[in-house]
Scaffold this motif. Structure first.
Motif, PDB file in Angstrom:
ATOM      1  N   UNK A  37      24.995 -35.943 137.502  1.00 30.47           N
ATOM      2  CA  UNK A  37      25.154 -34.642 136.903  1.00 30.47           C
ATOM      3  C   UNK A  37      26.794 -34.208 136.887  1.00 30.47           C
ATOM      4  N   UNK A  38      27.197 -34.469 135.634  1.00 25.65           N
ATOM      5  CA  UNK A  38      28.791 -34.581 135.653  1.00 25.65           C
ATOM      6  C   UNK A  38      29.232 -33.031 135.544  1.00 25.65           C
ATOM      7  N   UNK A  39      30.326 -32.468 136.207  1.00 25.74           N
ATOM      8  CA  UNK A  39      30.918 -31.225 135.891  1.00 25.74           C
ATOM      9  C   UNK A  39      31.993 -30.979 135.104  1.00 25.74           C
ATOM     10  N   UNK A  40      32.926 -32.281 135.002  1.00 26.49           N
ATOM     11  CA  UNK A  40      33.933 -32.314 134.640  1.00 26.49           C
ATOM     12  C   UNK A  40      34.606 -33.760 134.022  1.00 26.49           C
ATOM     13  N   UNK A  41      35.303 -33.726 132.810  1.00 25.08           N
ATOM     14  CA  UNK A  41      35.972 -34.941 132.380  1.00 25.08           C
ATOM     15  C   UNK A  41      37.243 -34.882 132.045  1.00 25.08           C
ATOM     16  N   UNK A  42      38.183 -35.804 132.325  1.00 30.84           N
ATOM     17  CA  UNK A  42      39.661 -35.975 132.084  1.00 30.84           C
ATOM     18  C   UNK A  42      39.748 -36.717 130.708  1.00 30.84           C
ATOM     19  N   UNK A  68      28.782 -28.369 128.218  1.00 31.54           N
ATOM     20  CA  UNK A  68      29.184 -27.859 129.498  1.00 31.54           C
ATOM     21  C   UNK A  68      30.062 -28.239 130.393  1.00 31.54           C
ATOM     22  N   UNK A  69      30.894 -29.375 130.067  1.00 36.61           N
ATOM     23  CA  UNK A  69      32.075 -30.052 130.803  1.00 36.61           C
ATOM     24  C   UNK A  69      33.205 -28.876 130.937  1.00 36.61           C
ATOM     25  N   UNK A  70      33.723 -29.226 132.140  1.00 34.99           N
ATOM     26  CA  UNK A  70      35.121 -28.566 132.392  1.00 34.99           C
ATOM     27  C   UNK A  70      36.188 -29.658 131.708  1.00 34.99           C
TER      28      UNK A  70
END
Length: 560
Positions: A37-42, A68-70
Protein backbone atom coordinates in the motif's frame (compact mmCIF):
# COMPACT_ATOMS: atom_id res chain seq x y z
CA UNK A 1 -1.34 7.23 5.33
CA UNK A 2 -2.12 3.61 4.51
CA UNK A 3 0.02 2.53 7.47
CA UNK A 4 -0.29 4.03 10.93
CA UNK A 5 3.34 4.34 12.01
CA UNK A 6 5.14 5.09 8.73
CA UNK A 7 4.54 5.96 5.10
CA UNK A 8 5.40 3.67 2.20
CA UNK A 9 6.95 5.35 -0.83
CA UNK A 10 8.56 4.47 -4.11
CA UNK A 11 10.57 6.25 -6.79
CA UNK A 12 10.13 6.48 -10.56
CA UNK A 13 13.44 7.14 -12.41
CA UNK A 14 13.55 9.61 -15.27
CA UNK A 15 14.42 7.06 -17.97
CA UNK A 16 11.43 4.92 -16.96
CA UNK A 17 9.06 7.89 -17.04
CA UNK A 18 10.54 9.15 -20.30
CA UNK A 19 10.34 5.84 -22.17
CA UNK A 20 7.24 4.16 -20.71
CA UNK A 21 3.73 4.92 -22.06
CA UNK A 22 1.26 6.16 -19.47
CA UNK A 23 -0.91 3.05 -19.89
CA UNK A 24 2.05 0.82 -19.03
CA UNK A 25 2.85 2.96 -15.98
CA UNK A 26 -0.78 2.52 -14.94
CA UNK A 27 -0.39 -1.26 -15.26
CA UNK A 28 2.72 -1.16 -13.10
CA UNK A 29 0.87 0.77 -10.40
CA UNK A 30 -1.83 -1.88 -10.42
CA UNK A 31 0.67 -4.76 -10.21
CA UNK A 32 2.60 -3.32 -7.29
CA UNK A 33 -0.54 -2.07 -5.55
CA UNK A 34 -1.82 -5.62 -5.16
CA UNK A 35 0.94 -6.30 -2.64
CA UNK A 36 2.03 -3.06 -0.97
CA UNK A 37 0.00 0.00 0.00
CA UNK A 38 2.03 2.92 -1.31
CA UNK A 39 1.39 6.43 0.00
CA UNK A 40 3.82 8.50 -2.01
CA UNK A 41 5.95 8.56 -5.15
CA UNK A 42 8.96 10.65 -6.12
CA UNK A 43 8.85 11.42 -9.84
CA UNK A 44 12.30 12.04 -11.23
CA UNK A 45 12.76 14.80 -13.77
CA UNK A 46 16.44 14.16 -14.61
CA UNK A 47 19.01 11.35 -14.44
CA UNK A 48 22.09 10.61 -16.57
CA UNK A 49 21.31 13.07 -19.37
CA UNK A 50 17.65 12.07 -19.59
CA UNK A 51 15.06 14.77 -18.86
CA UNK A 52 11.34 14.03 -18.70
CA UNK A 53 9.48 16.51 -20.89
CA UNK A 54 6.92 18.76 -19.21
CA UNK A 55 3.89 17.35 -21.06
CA UNK A 56 4.82 13.78 -20.14
CA UNK A 57 5.44 14.70 -16.53
CA UNK A 58 2.13 16.50 -16.24
CA UNK A 59 0.36 13.41 -17.58
CA UNK A 60 2.23 11.20 -15.12
CA UNK A 61 1.41 13.51 -12.22
CA UNK A 62 -2.25 13.37 -13.15
CA UNK A 63 -2.13 9.58 -13.25
CA UNK A 64 -0.57 9.17 -9.81
CA UNK A 65 -2.82 11.82 -8.30
CA UNK A 66 -5.82 9.85 -9.51
CA UNK A 67 -4.52 6.84 -7.58
CA UNK A 68 -4.25 8.92 -4.41
CA UNK A 69 -0.46 9.20 -4.25
CA UNK A 70 1.32 12.11 -2.61
CA UNK A 71 3.72 13.53 -5.20
CA UNK A 72 7.25 14.86 -4.98
CA UNK A 73 10.00 15.45 -7.48
CA UNK A 74 13.35 13.76 -7.74
CA UNK A 75 16.71 14.61 -9.32
CA UNK A 76 19.80 12.44 -9.82
CA UNK A 77 22.80 14.55 -10.80
CA UNK A 78 24.57 12.05 -13.04
CA UNK A 79 26.07 12.32 -16.50
CA UNK A 80 27.61 9.87 -18.92
CA UNK A 81 31.33 9.34 -19.39
CA UNK A 82 32.61 9.91 -15.85
CA UNK A 83 33.56 7.63 -12.96
CA UNK A 84 30.32 6.72 -11.15
CA UNK A 85 28.64 9.18 -13.56
CA UNK A 86 29.44 12.05 -11.22
CA UNK A 87 29.15 15.59 -12.56
CA UNK A 88 32.10 17.99 -12.46
CA UNK A 89 30.81 20.95 -10.49
CA UNK A 90 33.71 23.24 -11.37
CA UNK A 91 32.65 22.99 -15.03
CA UNK A 92 30.54 26.08 -15.94
CA UNK A 93 28.37 24.04 -18.33
CA UNK A 94 27.51 21.49 -15.65
CA UNK A 95 26.78 24.22 -13.11
CA UNK A 96 24.37 25.89 -15.53
CA UNK A 97 22.80 22.53 -16.35
CA UNK A 98 22.29 21.72 -12.67
CA UNK A 99 20.70 25.11 -12.01
CA UNK A 100 18.33 24.64 -14.96
CA UNK A 101 17.34 21.17 -13.69
CA UNK A 102 16.67 22.51 -10.19
CA UNK A 103 14.53 25.35 -11.55
CA UNK A 104 12.62 23.10 -13.94
CA UNK A 105 11.85 20.58 -11.20
CA UNK A 106 10.75 23.31 -8.79
CA UNK A 107 8.25 24.52 -11.39
CA UNK A 108 6.65 21.07 -11.32
CA UNK A 109 6.87 20.12 -7.62
CA UNK A 110 6.72 21.73 -4.18
CA UNK A 111 9.03 19.06 -2.76
CA UNK A 112 12.19 17.70 -4.41
CA UNK A 113 14.63 14.99 -3.35
CA UNK A 114 18.21 15.01 -4.60
CA UNK A 115 19.26 11.38 -4.88
CA UNK A 116 22.55 10.16 -3.44
CA UNK A 117 24.63 10.82 -6.53
CA UNK A 118 24.68 14.45 -5.42
CA UNK A 119 28.45 14.36 -4.91
CA UNK A 120 31.64 14.79 -6.89
CA UNK A 121 34.69 12.59 -7.39
CA UNK A 122 36.10 14.57 -10.34
CA UNK A 123 39.84 15.17 -10.62
CA UNK A 124 39.90 16.93 -13.97
CA UNK A 125 42.29 19.81 -14.67
CA UNK A 126 39.65 22.36 -13.66
CA UNK A 127 39.19 20.63 -10.31
CA UNK A 128 42.93 20.24 -9.73
CA UNK A 129 43.42 23.95 -10.36
CA UNK A 130 40.46 24.95 -8.19
CA UNK A 131 41.59 22.70 -5.34
CA UNK A 132 44.93 24.44 -4.94
CA UNK A 133 46.68 23.45 -1.71
CA UNK A 134 43.58 22.08 0.00
CA UNK A 135 43.08 18.35 0.45
CA UNK A 136 40.45 16.75 -1.78
CA UNK A 137 37.88 16.33 1.00
CA UNK A 138 38.03 19.99 2.08
CA UNK A 139 37.89 21.19 -1.51
CA UNK A 140 34.93 18.99 -2.39
CA UNK A 141 32.93 19.87 0.73
CA UNK A 142 33.46 23.59 0.02
CA UNK A 143 32.51 23.01 -3.62
CA UNK A 144 29.30 21.17 -2.78
CA UNK A 145 28.35 23.82 -0.21
CA UNK A 146 28.72 26.42 -2.98
CA UNK A 147 26.74 24.33 -5.47
CA UNK A 148 23.96 23.72 -2.95
CA UNK A 149 23.55 27.30 -1.75
CA UNK A 150 24.28 29.30 -4.88
CA UNK A 151 22.96 27.04 -7.63
CA UNK A 152 20.49 24.35 -6.51
CA UNK A 153 18.67 26.13 -3.69
CA UNK A 154 18.92 29.59 -5.25
CA UNK A 155 17.55 28.56 -8.65
CA UNK A 156 14.81 26.36 -7.20
CA UNK A 157 13.55 29.08 -4.85
CA UNK A 158 13.64 31.73 -7.56
CA UNK A 159 10.84 29.92 -9.39
CA UNK A 160 9.13 28.38 -6.33
CA UNK A 161 9.90 30.26 -3.09
CA UNK A 162 8.10 27.67 -0.97
CA UNK A 163 9.77 24.60 -2.43
CA UNK A 164 11.00 22.03 0.11
CA UNK A 165 14.37 20.51 -0.82
CA UNK A 166 15.62 17.17 0.48
CA UNK A 167 19.17 15.85 0.34
CA UNK A 168 19.41 12.06 0.44
CA UNK A 169 22.57 10.67 2.01
CA UNK A 170 23.99 7.35 0.81
CA UNK A 171 24.81 4.28 2.86
CA UNK A 172 28.60 4.82 2.55
CA UNK A 173 28.79 7.30 5.44
CA UNK A 174 32.48 6.68 6.18
CA UNK A 175 33.33 8.23 2.79
CA UNK A 176 31.11 11.33 2.93
CA UNK A 177 33.89 13.97 3.12
CA UNK A 178 35.97 12.29 0.40
CA UNK A 179 33.13 12.87 -2.09
CA UNK A 180 31.97 16.26 -0.84
CA UNK A 181 29.07 15.32 1.41
CA UNK A 182 28.96 17.67 4.38
CA UNK A 183 26.01 16.90 6.68
CA UNK A 184 27.11 19.50 9.21
CA UNK A 185 26.53 22.35 6.73
CA UNK A 186 24.15 20.83 4.17
CA UNK A 187 21.53 19.94 6.74
CA UNK A 188 21.25 23.65 7.56
CA UNK A 189 20.71 24.48 3.89
CA UNK A 190 18.21 21.80 2.90
CA UNK A 191 14.74 21.56 4.39
CA UNK A 192 15.13 17.90 5.35
CA UNK A 193 17.28 14.85 4.74
CA UNK A 194 16.82 11.21 3.74
CA UNK A 195 18.99 8.17 4.48
CA UNK A 196 20.19 5.23 2.42
CA UNK A 197 19.62 2.04 4.44
CA UNK A 198 20.48 -0.50 1.74
CA UNK A 199 23.10 -3.04 2.83
CA UNK A 200 22.44 -5.64 0.14
CA UNK A 201 24.48 -8.83 0.43
CA UNK A 202 26.99 -8.36 3.27
CA UNK A 203 29.45 -11.03 2.10
CA UNK A 204 30.32 -10.39 -1.53
CA UNK A 205 29.63 -6.74 -2.30
CA UNK A 206 32.67 -4.46 -2.29
CA UNK A 207 31.29 -2.00 0.27
CA UNK A 208 31.43 -4.62 3.05
CA UNK A 209 28.33 -3.20 4.71
CA UNK A 210 27.00 -5.05 7.73
CA UNK A 211 23.28 -5.53 8.19
CA UNK A 212 23.16 -3.33 11.31
CA UNK A 213 23.87 -0.25 9.16
CA UNK A 214 20.20 -0.25 8.13
CA UNK A 215 19.41 0.68 11.75
CA UNK A 216 22.54 2.59 12.79
CA UNK A 217 22.76 5.13 9.97
CA UNK A 218 19.18 6.48 10.14
CA UNK A 219 19.52 6.80 13.91
CA UNK A 220 22.73 8.81 13.42
CA UNK A 221 21.11 11.00 10.76
CA UNK A 222 18.10 11.57 13.01
CA UNK A 223 20.49 13.22 15.44
CA UNK A 224 22.09 15.21 12.60
CA UNK A 225 18.73 16.83 11.76
CA UNK A 226 16.27 15.98 14.57
CA UNK A 227 12.71 15.41 13.45
CA UNK A 228 13.58 16.00 9.80
CA UNK A 229 15.19 12.74 8.70
CA UNK A 230 12.44 11.94 6.24
CA UNK A 231 12.96 8.24 5.75
CA UNK A 232 15.08 5.23 4.85
CA UNK A 233 15.73 4.08 1.29
CA UNK A 234 16.61 0.52 0.27
CA UNK A 235 16.63 -1.43 -2.96
CA UNK A 236 16.70 -4.99 -4.28
CA UNK A 237 20.13 -4.85 -5.94
CA UNK A 238 22.71 -7.52 -5.08
CA UNK A 239 20.57 -9.18 -2.45
CA UNK A 240 18.34 -12.19 -2.03
CA UNK A 241 14.86 -11.97 -0.60
CA UNK A 242 16.05 -12.46 2.99
CA UNK A 243 18.58 -9.62 2.62
CA UNK A 244 15.87 -7.40 1.18
CA UNK A 245 13.37 -8.04 3.97
CA UNK A 246 15.96 -7.54 6.70
CA UNK A 247 16.78 -4.13 5.21
CA UNK A 248 13.09 -3.32 5.57
CA UNK A 249 12.85 -4.60 9.14
CA UNK A 250 15.82 -2.61 10.41
CA UNK A 251 14.68 0.56 8.64
CA UNK A 252 11.35 0.15 10.41
CA UNK A 253 12.96 -0.70 13.78
CA UNK A 254 14.92 2.56 13.46
CA UNK A 255 11.58 4.39 13.42
CA UNK A 256 12.06 5.92 9.97
CA UNK A 257 9.05 8.03 9.06
CA UNK A 258 8.98 6.80 5.49
CA UNK A 259 10.11 3.57 3.83
CA UNK A 260 11.35 4.11 0.28
CA UNK A 261 11.23 1.07 -2.00
CA UNK A 262 13.53 1.74 -4.94
CA UNK A 263 12.05 1.63 -7.49
CA UNK A 264 8.64 1.31 -9.17
CA UNK A 265 9.76 -0.42 -12.42
CA UNK A 266 11.84 -2.98 -10.50
CA UNK A 267 8.99 -3.72 -8.09
CA UNK A 268 6.65 -4.11 -11.06
CA UNK A 269 9.05 -6.54 -12.70
CA UNK A 270 8.91 -8.88 -9.67
CA UNK A 271 5.64 -7.93 -7.96
CA UNK A 272 4.92 -11.30 -6.35
CA UNK A 273 8.43 -11.43 -4.88
CA UNK A 274 9.90 -8.14 -3.65
CA UNK A 275 6.69 -6.06 -3.57
CA UNK A 276 4.88 -8.88 -1.81
CA UNK A 277 7.69 -9.29 0.71
CA UNK A 278 7.78 -5.56 1.46
CA UNK A 279 4.00 -5.43 1.81
CA UNK A 280 4.00 -8.37 4.22
CA UNK A 281 6.79 -6.80 6.30
CA UNK A 282 4.90 -3.49 6.45
CA UNK A 283 1.64 -5.16 7.47
CA UNK A 284 3.21 -7.19 10.28
CA UNK A 285 5.39 -4.43 11.74
CA UNK A 286 3.05 -1.45 11.47
CA UNK A 287 1.03 -2.14 14.60
CA UNK A 288 4.12 -3.43 16.42
CA UNK A 289 6.02 -0.16 16.02
CA UNK A 290 3.15 1.69 17.63
CA UNK A 291 3.98 -0.28 20.80
CA UNK A 292 7.65 0.67 20.77
CA UNK A 293 8.93 3.87 22.37
CA UNK A 294 11.94 5.89 21.20
CA UNK A 295 15.14 3.94 20.44
CA UNK A 296 17.83 3.94 23.13
CA UNK A 297 21.16 2.17 23.62
CA UNK A 298 24.83 2.63 24.36
CA UNK A 299 25.92 6.10 23.26
CA UNK A 300 28.53 6.20 20.52
CA UNK A 301 30.21 9.13 18.80
CA UNK A 302 30.73 9.63 15.06
CA UNK A 303 32.07 13.18 14.55
CA UNK A 304 31.22 15.05 11.38
CA UNK A 305 33.67 14.45 8.50
CA UNK A 306 35.37 11.60 10.37
CA UNK A 307 36.49 8.11 9.46
CA UNK A 308 38.60 5.46 11.14
CA UNK A 309 38.01 1.77 11.78
CA UNK A 310 35.47 2.10 9.01
CA UNK A 311 31.98 0.79 9.75
CA UNK A 312 33.15 -0.75 13.02
CA UNK A 313 29.99 0.44 14.76
CA UNK A 314 28.00 -1.71 12.35
CA UNK A 315 30.09 -4.75 13.31
CA UNK A 316 29.56 -3.99 17.01
CA UNK A 317 25.82 -3.74 16.46
CA UNK A 318 25.89 -7.24 14.98
CA UNK A 319 27.24 -8.47 18.33
CA UNK A 320 23.95 -7.72 20.08
CA UNK A 321 25.10 -4.33 21.43
CA UNK A 322 22.32 -1.73 21.00
CA UNK A 323 23.87 1.54 19.86
CA UNK A 324 22.66 5.12 20.11
CA UNK A 325 24.83 7.26 17.75
CA UNK A 326 25.62 10.96 18.07
CA UNK A 327 27.42 13.41 15.73
CA UNK A 328 28.43 15.43 18.82
CA UNK A 329 30.11 14.00 21.91
CA UNK A 330 27.46 12.56 24.33
CA UNK A 331 28.96 14.05 27.47
CA UNK A 332 26.16 13.05 29.86
CA UNK A 333 25.84 9.42 28.71
CA UNK A 334 26.54 6.81 31.44
CA UNK A 335 28.14 4.43 28.91
CA UNK A 336 29.98 5.48 25.73
CA UNK A 337 31.71 3.55 22.94
CA UNK A 338 34.36 5.31 20.87
CA UNK A 339 36.10 4.01 17.75
CA UNK A 340 39.08 5.52 15.91
CA UNK A 341 36.79 8.02 14.18
CA UNK A 342 36.54 9.92 17.49
CA UNK A 343 40.17 10.98 17.04
CA UNK A 344 38.91 13.62 14.58
CA UNK A 345 37.70 15.58 17.60
CA UNK A 346 40.68 17.61 18.77
CA UNK A 347 39.22 17.84 22.29
CA UNK A 348 38.37 14.15 22.62
CA UNK A 349 40.85 13.44 25.44
CA UNK A 350 39.45 16.17 27.68
CA UNK A 351 35.91 14.99 26.92
CA UNK A 352 36.76 11.39 27.80
CA UNK A 353 38.36 12.54 31.05
CA UNK A 354 35.29 14.55 31.98
CA UNK A 355 33.00 11.60 31.32
CA UNK A 356 35.18 9.38 33.50
CA UNK A 357 35.37 11.99 36.28
CA UNK A 358 31.57 12.11 36.21
CA UNK A 359 31.37 8.32 36.69
CA UNK A 360 30.75 7.07 33.15
CA UNK A 361 32.01 3.87 31.60
CA UNK A 362 33.94 4.73 28.43
CA UNK A 363 34.86 1.98 25.98
CA UNK A 364 37.60 2.86 23.50
CA UNK A 365 38.88 0.60 20.76
CA UNK A 366 42.52 -0.32 20.45
CA UNK A 367 42.56 1.64 17.20
CA UNK A 368 41.47 4.84 18.93
CA UNK A 369 43.94 4.26 21.78
CA UNK A 370 46.76 3.88 19.27
CA UNK A 371 45.82 7.11 17.47
CA UNK A 372 45.78 9.06 20.74
CA UNK A 373 48.60 7.37 22.64
CA UNK A 374 50.85 10.43 22.27
CA UNK A 375 48.02 12.94 22.73
CA UNK A 376 47.05 12.22 26.31
CA UNK A 377 45.42 8.78 26.26
CA UNK A 378 48.28 7.28 28.26
CA UNK A 379 47.55 9.80 30.99
CA UNK A 380 44.25 7.95 31.52
CA UNK A 381 45.40 4.33 31.15
CA UNK A 382 49.03 3.57 30.24
CA UNK A 383 49.15 0.74 27.70
CA UNK A 384 51.40 -0.21 24.82
CA UNK A 385 50.00 -1.23 21.45
CA UNK A 386 53.12 -3.06 20.34
CA UNK A 387 52.62 -3.11 16.58
CA UNK A 388 52.80 -6.92 16.64
CA UNK A 389 49.91 -9.37 16.22
CA UNK A 390 48.85 -12.54 17.99
CA UNK A 391 46.45 -15.27 16.90
CA UNK A 392 44.23 -17.24 19.30
CA UNK A 393 41.15 -19.43 19.20
CA UNK A 394 40.57 -19.77 22.95
CA UNK A 395 39.42 -16.85 25.11
CA UNK A 396 39.22 -16.30 28.85
CA UNK A 397 36.23 -14.66 30.50
CA UNK A 398 37.10 -13.20 33.91
CA UNK A 399 35.69 -11.20 36.76
CA UNK A 400 37.51 -8.62 38.84
CA UNK A 401 39.88 -10.11 41.38
CA UNK A 402 39.89 -13.55 39.72
CA UNK A 403 42.27 -15.05 37.23
CA UNK A 404 41.13 -17.25 34.39
CA UNK A 405 37.99 -18.67 35.87
CA UNK A 406 36.62 -19.87 32.55
CA UNK A 407 37.63 -20.08 28.93
CA UNK A 408 35.78 -20.90 25.74
CA UNK A 409 36.62 -21.90 22.20
CA UNK A 410 36.11 -19.39 19.41
CA UNK A 411 34.53 -20.31 16.09
CA UNK A 412 37.93 -19.91 14.43
CA UNK A 413 41.29 -18.24 14.75
CA UNK A 414 41.26 -14.55 15.67
CA UNK A 415 44.27 -12.34 14.91
CA UNK A 416 44.53 -9.11 16.88
CA UNK A 417 47.13 -6.52 17.93
CA UNK A 418 49.29 -7.42 20.89
CA UNK A 419 48.81 -5.05 23.83
CA UNK A 420 50.96 -4.93 26.95
CA UNK A 421 50.00 -3.34 30.29
CA UNK A 422 50.99 -2.99 33.93
CA UNK A 423 49.66 -5.83 36.06
CA UNK A 424 47.22 -4.76 38.80
CA UNK A 425 47.16 -1.18 37.52
CA UNK A 426 44.87 -2.40 34.75
CA UNK A 427 42.74 -5.54 34.84
CA UNK A 428 42.18 -7.91 31.93
CA UNK A 429 38.57 -9.11 31.66
CA UNK A 430 39.06 -11.24 28.56
CA UNK A 431 42.16 -12.45 26.76
CA UNK A 432 43.14 -14.66 23.86
CA UNK A 433 45.03 -17.70 25.10
CA UNK A 434 48.06 -19.23 23.41
CA UNK A 435 50.56 -21.75 24.86
CA UNK A 436 52.16 -20.20 27.94
CA UNK A 437 50.76 -16.72 27.26
CA UNK A 438 47.60 -14.63 27.29
CA UNK A 439 46.86 -11.53 25.23
CA UNK A 440 44.31 -8.85 26.22
CA UNK A 441 41.04 -8.56 24.34
CA UNK A 442 39.18 -6.40 26.90
CA UNK A 443 40.97 -4.37 29.58
CA UNK A 444 39.64 -2.06 32.26
CA UNK A 445 41.03 0.57 34.61
CA UNK A 446 39.57 3.22 36.88
CA UNK A 447 39.80 6.99 36.43
CA UNK A 448 37.99 9.38 38.75
CA UNK A 449 34.56 7.92 39.46
CA UNK A 450 34.46 6.04 36.16
CA UNK A 451 36.01 3.14 34.32
CA UNK A 452 37.73 3.11 30.96
CA UNK A 453 37.75 -0.06 28.89
CA UNK A 454 40.00 -0.83 25.94
CA UNK A 455 38.50 -3.26 23.42
CA UNK A 456 41.18 -4.81 21.23
CA UNK A 457 39.64 -5.06 17.75
CA UNK A 458 40.83 -7.99 15.58
CA UNK A 459 42.81 -7.21 12.44
CA UNK A 460 39.70 -8.27 10.50
CA UNK A 461 36.65 -6.78 12.28
CA UNK A 462 34.46 -9.66 11.07
CA UNK A 463 36.54 -11.92 13.34
CA UNK A 464 34.54 -10.38 16.20
CA UNK A 465 31.79 -12.73 15.06
CA UNK A 466 34.04 -15.71 15.91
CA UNK A 467 34.31 -14.78 19.59
CA UNK A 468 32.67 -17.21 22.03
CA UNK A 469 29.21 -16.43 23.34
CA UNK A 470 30.69 -16.25 26.85
CA UNK A 471 33.16 -13.56 25.78
CA UNK A 472 30.51 -11.47 24.02
CA UNK A 473 28.20 -11.86 27.01
CA UNK A 474 30.94 -10.55 29.30
CA UNK A 475 31.48 -7.52 27.02
CA UNK A 476 27.77 -6.72 26.91
CA UNK A 477 27.47 -7.18 30.67
CA UNK A 478 30.05 -4.47 31.36
CA UNK A 479 27.78 -1.97 29.58
CA UNK A 480 25.12 -2.23 32.31
CA UNK A 481 22.14 -2.29 29.96
CA UNK A 482 18.55 -2.84 31.12
CA UNK A 483 18.48 -5.90 28.84
CA UNK A 484 21.61 -7.95 28.16
CA UNK A 485 21.80 -10.64 25.51
CA UNK A 486 23.62 -13.86 26.34
CA UNK A 487 24.45 -15.44 22.98
CA UNK A 488 26.94 -15.51 20.15
CA UNK A 489 27.16 -12.91 17.38
CA UNK A 490 24.80 -12.16 14.49
CA UNK A 491 21.90 -11.14 16.70
CA UNK A 492 20.56 -7.59 16.87
CA UNK A 493 19.13 -6.13 20.08
CA UNK A 494 17.04 -2.95 19.74
CA UNK A 495 16.00 -1.19 22.93
CA UNK A 496 13.25 1.40 23.38
CA UNK A 497 12.53 3.81 26.20
CA UNK A 498 9.22 2.23 27.23
CA UNK A 499 10.75 -1.06 28.45
CA UNK A 500 10.14 -2.70 25.08
CA UNK A 501 12.80 -4.34 22.91
CA UNK A 502 13.24 -6.32 19.71
CA UNK A 503 15.54 -9.26 19.00
CA UNK A 504 16.49 -9.86 15.35
CA UNK A 505 18.39 -12.99 14.34
CA UNK A 506 20.83 -12.75 11.44
CA UNK A 507 21.80 -16.37 11.94
CA UNK A 508 21.45 -19.13 9.36
CA UNK A 509 20.56 -21.75 11.99
CA UNK A 510 18.52 -21.93 15.20
CA UNK A 511 20.34 -20.98 18.39
CA UNK A 512 19.35 -20.80 22.04
CA UNK A 513 20.00 -17.52 23.83
CA UNK A 514 19.30 -15.94 27.18
CA UNK A 515 18.01 -12.50 28.05
CA UNK A 516 19.13 -10.99 31.34
CA UNK A 517 16.83 -8.25 32.64
CA UNK A 518 18.42 -6.04 35.28
CA UNK A 519 15.39 -6.22 37.58
CA UNK A 520 14.23 -9.06 39.84
CA UNK A 521 10.82 -10.68 39.61
CA UNK A 522 9.77 -9.32 36.22
CA UNK A 523 7.94 -10.99 33.34
CA UNK A 524 8.31 -10.64 29.58
CA UNK A 525 5.18 -9.79 27.60
CA UNK A 526 5.49 -11.05 24.03
CA UNK A 527 4.42 -8.46 21.46
CA UNK A 528 4.80 -10.82 18.49
CA UNK A 529 3.51 -14.14 19.84
CA UNK A 530 6.98 -15.61 20.41
CA UNK A 531 7.48 -16.79 23.98
CA UNK A 532 10.49 -16.59 26.27
CA UNK A 533 10.61 -18.95 29.24
CA UNK A 534 11.94 -17.82 32.61
CA UNK A 535 15.20 -19.55 33.55
CA UNK A 536 15.71 -17.93 36.94
CA UNK A 537 15.06 -14.82 38.99
CA UNK A 538 17.60 -13.74 41.57
CA UNK A 539 18.91 -10.72 43.32
CA UNK A 540 18.93 -7.82 40.86
CA UNK A 541 18.06 -9.81 37.73
CA UNK A 542 15.60 -12.00 35.86
CA UNK A 543 16.83 -14.38 33.17
CA UNK A 544 14.80 -15.79 30.28
CA UNK A 545 15.59 -18.39 27.64
CA UNK A 546 14.59 -18.09 24.00
CA UNK A 547 15.25 -19.95 20.75
CA UNK A 548 16.40 -17.70 17.91
CA UNK A 549 15.22 -18.97 14.54
CA UNK A 550 17.03 -17.97 11.31
CA UNK A 551 15.96 -14.52 10.10
CA UNK A 552 13.41 -14.34 12.91
CA UNK A 553 12.56 -11.36 15.08
CA UNK A 554 10.59 -11.11 18.27
CA UNK A 555 9.45 -8.17 20.35
CA UNK A 556 8.87 -8.05 24.11
CA UNK A 557 7.99 -5.67 26.90
CA UNK A 558 9.38 -5.96 30.42
CA UNK A 559 6.55 -6.05 32.98
CA UNK A 560 7.11 -5.74 36.73
Amino acid sequence: MNYINFRAATYAPAEYLHNTPVDMIRADIEKVGRYVKLDKIYLETYRTDTTVERDKMEAVKELFTAYGFQLAGGVTTTTRGSLMWSMCFTDPENRKKLGDIAAYTAELFDEIMFDDFYFTNCRCELCIQAKGERDWASFRMDLMNDVSENIVIKRAKEVNPGVHLIIKYPNWYESFPACGYNPEDETRMFGSIYTGTETRDPHYTHQNLQRYLSYFLPRLMERVKPGLNGGGWYDLFECDLDDYVQQAYLTIFAKCRENMLFCLPLLARFPAVYAAAAGAAFDETDMLMGKMGEPIGVACYKPYHSYGERHLYDFLGMLGIPLDPYPEYPLNAPVIILTASAAWDGDIISKIKQSLLDGSRVFVTGGLYDKLKHKGMQDILPLEVTGKSVTADMFSNNGYGRNYESSAKAAGSVTMPRITYSTNDIWVLSAGLTPYASHPLLLCGSYGKGFMYVLNIPDMPADLYKLPAETLTLLRGEMKLPVTLESGAHVGLFLYDNSAFILQSFLDKPEKARLRISLPGVELESLTGVKASKARSGEGESVFEITLMPGWYGAFRVKS
